[in-house]
Motif scaffolding. Structure first.
Motif, PDB file in Angstrom:
ATOM      1  N   ILE A  34      43.703  42.398  50.091  1.00 23.70           N
ATOM      2  CA  ILE A  34      42.718  43.033  49.001  1.00 23.70           C
ATOM      3  C   ILE A  34      42.877  42.071  47.706  1.00 23.70           C
ATOM      4  O   ILE A  34      43.831  42.025  47.312  1.00 23.70           O
ATOM      5  CB  ILE A  34      43.071  44.464  48.999  1.00 23.70           C
ATOM      6  N   ALA A  73      38.823  43.226  51.621  1.00 24.48           N
ATOM      7  CA  ALA A  73      38.206  43.842  50.372  1.00 24.48           C
ATOM      8  C   ALA A  73      38.262  43.343  49.144  1.00 24.48           C
ATOM      9  O   ALA A  73      39.493  42.911  48.865  1.00 24.48           O
ATOM     10  CB  ALA A  73      38.408  45.369  50.404  1.00 24.48           C
ATOM     11  N   THR A  74      37.279  43.105  48.204  1.00 21.38           N
ATOM     12  CA  THR A  74      37.477  42.664  46.923  1.00 21.38           C
ATOM     13  C   THR A  74      36.809  43.581  45.939  1.00 21.38           C
ATOM     14  O   THR A  74      35.867  43.894  45.997  1.00 21.38           O
ATOM     15  CB  THR A  74      36.677  41.336  46.794  1.00 21.38           C
ATOM     16  N   TYR A  75      37.482  43.932  45.070  1.00 15.05           N
ATOM     17  CA  TYR A  75      37.051  45.127  43.990  1.00 15.05           C
ATOM     18  C   TYR A  75      36.811  44.284  42.743  1.00 15.05           C
ATOM     19  O   TYR A  75      37.858  43.546  42.042  1.00 15.05           O
ATOM     20  CB  TYR A  75      38.188  46.017  43.655  1.00 15.05           C
ATOM     21  N   MET A 122      40.346  52.071  48.293  1.00 12.89           N
ATOM     22  CA  MET A 122      41.440  51.221  48.920  1.00 12.89           C
ATOM     23  C   MET A 122      42.117  51.545  49.900  1.00 12.89           C
ATOM     24  O   MET A 122      42.420  50.987  51.017  1.00 12.89           O
ATOM     25  CB  MET A 122      41.968  50.532  47.601  1.00 12.89           C
TER      26      MET A 122
END
Ligand code: T5A
Length: 234
Positions: A20, A148-150, A217
């Protein structure tokens, strides 16, 4: 065309662990959220490592020191800068990220390849094919693509405001012109259109940002681990 057997094609299995990433322009709040998210994941029993780019290994941290140093006597060529980021990344991927993913851990990383696309490739108008070739050999071949990328999204003005509070700590890449900052911020935001990327309003309080990211997340992590860690039943 040479005969090729489909069984010769090596399609890597997704790793057991999950990566992440937090992205966002300087001052977006990544480091702040990394601490909050990491600490809560540990409290909730996740096997998690926290790391960052550039850096993450002793050699990569030394490259970080070089690339962020404001006081070079010679101009740093944009290609040199790009290669330094990828050199640090390869060390980080091979010595930290890949082993952690193979061991089934959650890898929480402060910045990754989107930053290179924004700060080096787009901001310096470098050829995209060079970026993608380096991506292949450093990240894709190692099977360390983030799941996943925030993206912490703040305005250019808020970025300047937050950075002004720690002027003495600014690095070589923090001190860009306004147009360059705007371009980098715009590229950073555009990644939200890519699957697995989530745009988060980073202008709210630390708690509000955390409260939006954390439940999402953990759902993403739980779903991934369930799918990729379960042994086949027969
Ligand atoms: N880089 C990196 C490249 O050019 N190419 C690459 O491939 C990579 C990987 C890294 C530099 O390297 C460049 C980009 C960067 O210029 P860095 O020091 O790690 O250098 O820089 P940043 O990652 O940008 O870290 P910053 O510290 O600048 O920003 P953060 O981590 O986004 O923000 P944070 O958490 O430190 O917060 C900044 C300030 O705002 C406050 C904090 O307390 C702090 O004072 N803050 C908030 N205030 C109000 N409300 C909130 N919600 C707040 N959240 C944080």
């Amino acid at each position: 065309m040479e005969d090729q057997n489909v069984s010769d094609i090596n399609i890597p299995k997704p790793p057991k662990g999950v990566m992440i990433v937090l992205e966002g322009i300087d001052g977006a709040g990544k480091t702040t959220q990394m601490t909050l998210l990491h600490d809560q994941l540990v409290k909730d029993g996740y096997d998690v490592i926290r790391t960052r780019e550039p850096g993450g290994t002793p050699l990569a941290e030394r490259i970080r020191g070089l690339v962020l140093d404001k006081d070079h006597d010679e101009e740093v060529h944009p290609i040199t800068e790009l290669l330094l980021f990828f050199a640090a990344r390869k060390q980080h991927v091979e010595h930290v990220i890949k082993p952690a993913l193979e061991a089934g851990k959650v890898v929480l990383c402060d910045r990754f390849v989107n930053s290179t696309m924004a700060y080096q490739v787009m901001a310096n108008d470098l050829p995209h094919d060079l970026f993608f070739a380096l991506m292949q050999y450093t990240v894709i071949d190692a099977n360390t693509v983030p799941f996943a990328t925030y993206i912490l999204d703040i305005s250019d003005e808020l970025s300047i405001e937050r950075l002004a509070e720690r002027l003495d700590e600014q690095n070589r890449l923090d001190t860009g012109a306004a147009e360059k900052r705007a371009l980098i911020n715009s590229v950073t935001r555009q990644f939200a259109q890519v699957p697995g990327h989530y745009l988060i309003d980073g202008s709210r309080t630390r708690e509000e940002v955390f409260n939006e990211i954390y439940p999402h997340m953990t759902e993403v992590i739980d779903g991934y681990l369930k799918e990729h860690n379960t042994e086949p039943s027969s």
